[in-house]
Design an enzyme around this catalytic site. Structure first.
Site, PDB file in Angstrom:
ATOM      1  CB  CYS A 119      -0.907   0.021   1.233  1.00 55.06           C
ATOM      2  SG  CYS A 119      -0.021  -0.128   2.780  1.00 55.06           S
TER       3      CYS A 119
ATOM      4  CB  CYS B  32       3.555  -0.462   2.878  1.00 57.61           C
ATOM      5  SG  CYS B  32       1.934  -1.022   3.416  1.00 57.61           S
TER       6      CYS B  32
END
Lengths: 81, 338
Positions: A11, A14
């Site tokens: 994501c 992240c």
């Protein structure tokens, strides 16, 4: 060399966390190897359910939050104290 | 910032909050009539005044509640919730799961890890679903906006209706024993024995409150501003009772129809509630509007498709079907009462 784990399935948060970790390591001039844990089953095995997560030597220090560079620096400094 | 300074700053802001909130009406009149210099009573002026009054009001309420919810949420991690729910395979499990869904931090991007994490640690399937339905549907943004626009009664009705649907749908899924429709690899996973437990000081928790505030405002501010602008504009331009013909309570099909429209729509609470306000003003009935809102916020096609990774298609269809049925029940009941 010590290993630092960035846990997340890819994501945006992240990826940003990984950048922040790299920056914090560089700022402090420390020797850490960034290990990316992207498989969901592996992430769960670390005992967390919210990504992004951060671990040092396999031990989780944060879950479900995008830490900023300063927070990571604090974590790393305590780890090296 | 130094922790002690930060506490002081937050304290001062909290004290200032109340008088500002109370005097918004006077303030907005002053800005629109005296500073901008528009004539009171004029149609356009009143639309502008509505906007100037409503936007800061919603933001003030949102800021306060999101901040406190951020602190409350720091006491409820998904890891703790999962430990609480393990092995509870009866209606009580569904009730606790749905209630914990309100306070446990949740974002749709973590639906899959949460699902896997719950199931692998022995939380029954139906109980897991109760959690996954309640968590996105009942959130503080929806509740605040409802409270602000329609009053606390409607906010409470929404909350209990949401809880009912989460408990009902989870309970039915549990009773139907649909574990074989979960992807096989899920149940072959090894349960982890490490548990992440964070030690937080009170300062840390206040930081979490500030963080939640920043994150959520950044995410929803545009929706709220646009939503209120649309509401302020539509107020005068859509004919009264325009929606009554298709969304009125005397039309039995209005509830299923609004669910059918609502499910494929993807929006968060901040975007949809101002629209619902317009619908209600223009003659839609409460039950129908509730059903529409719940199907948009609680059931979204893109999010459900993500679940395909862990659920087989029949279970996804069953899940959508049962939740829609629950929403439909709520809609019919409220149309009957009001």
């Amino acid at each position: 060399m010590k290993k630092i784990q960035v846990l997340g399935t890819g994501c945006a948060k992240c990826k940003k966390l990984e950048e922040n970790v790299a920056l914090a390591i560089k700022n402090l001039g420390l020797d850490y190897e960034i290990e990316k844990i992207t498989d969901i089953k592996d992430i769960l095995n670390y005992g967390i359910m919210m990504t992004p997560g951060l671990g040092i030597e396999g031990k989780i220090v944060s879950s479900g939050r995008l830490l900023n560079v300063r927070e990571i620096e604090t974590i790393l400094t305590t780890d090296n104290a | 910032m130094e922790p002690r300074k930060k506490i002081w700053l937050i304290g001062i802001l909290l004290i200032l909050w109340y008088p500002i909130y109370l005097n918004l009406d006077t303030l907005s009149s002053f800005i629109v009539y005296n500073i901008i210099g528009l004539t009171p009573g004029d149609h356009l002026t009143e639309s502008i005044r509505f906007f100037v009054y409503e936007v800061p009001k919603v933001f003030l309420l949102l800021a306060l509640i999101v901040f406190f919810m951020g602190i409350v949420r720091s006491y409820f991690s998904p890891e703790k919730t999962r430990a609480l729910l393990g092995g509870k395979n009866h209606i009580f499990g569904n009730i606790s799961a749905a209630s914990l869904g309100i306070v446990t931090p949740f974002c749709s991007c973590s639906a899959i890890p949460l699902f896997l994490g719950f199931v692998e640690s022995g939380v029954p399937l139906g109980v897991t679903f109760s959690f996954l339905i309640a968590a996105p549907m009942i959130n503080e943004i929806a509740l605040i906006l409802l409270l602000e626009m329609f009053g606390w009664q409607t906010a409470l009705i929404y909350m209990f209706a949401g809880l009912f649907i989460a408990i009902f749908a989870g309970w039915v899924i549990g009773k139907l024993k649909l574990e074989h429709w979960v992807e096989d690899w899920v149940y072959q996973m090894q349960a982890t024995n490490t548990e992440f437990n964070e030690k937080l000081t009170f300062f840390d928790r206040i930081d979490r409150g500030v963080e939640a505030l920043r994150d959520i405002i950044a995410k929803v501010w545009l929706y709220i501003v646009v939503g209120i602008a649309v509401g302020a504009g539509a107020h005068g331009y859509i004919p009264e009772n325009f929606m009554a013909s298709i969304m009125g309570s005397d039309k039995w099909y209005s509830v299923p129809l609004s669910i059918l429209i609502g499910v494929p729509l993807y929006s968060n609470a901040a975007g949809i509630i101002p629209v619902v306000k317009v619908l209600l003003e223009k003659g839609a009935s409460l039950g129908t509007a509730l059903a529409f809102m719940m199907s948009v916020i609680g059931l979204s096609l893109p999010e459900t498709i993500i679940l395909k990774k862990v659920l087989k298609l029949p279970l996804i269809i069953t899940f959508i079907g049962i939740v829609s049925l629950g929403i439909m029940l709520v809609g019919f009941v409220f149309n009957l009462i009001y």
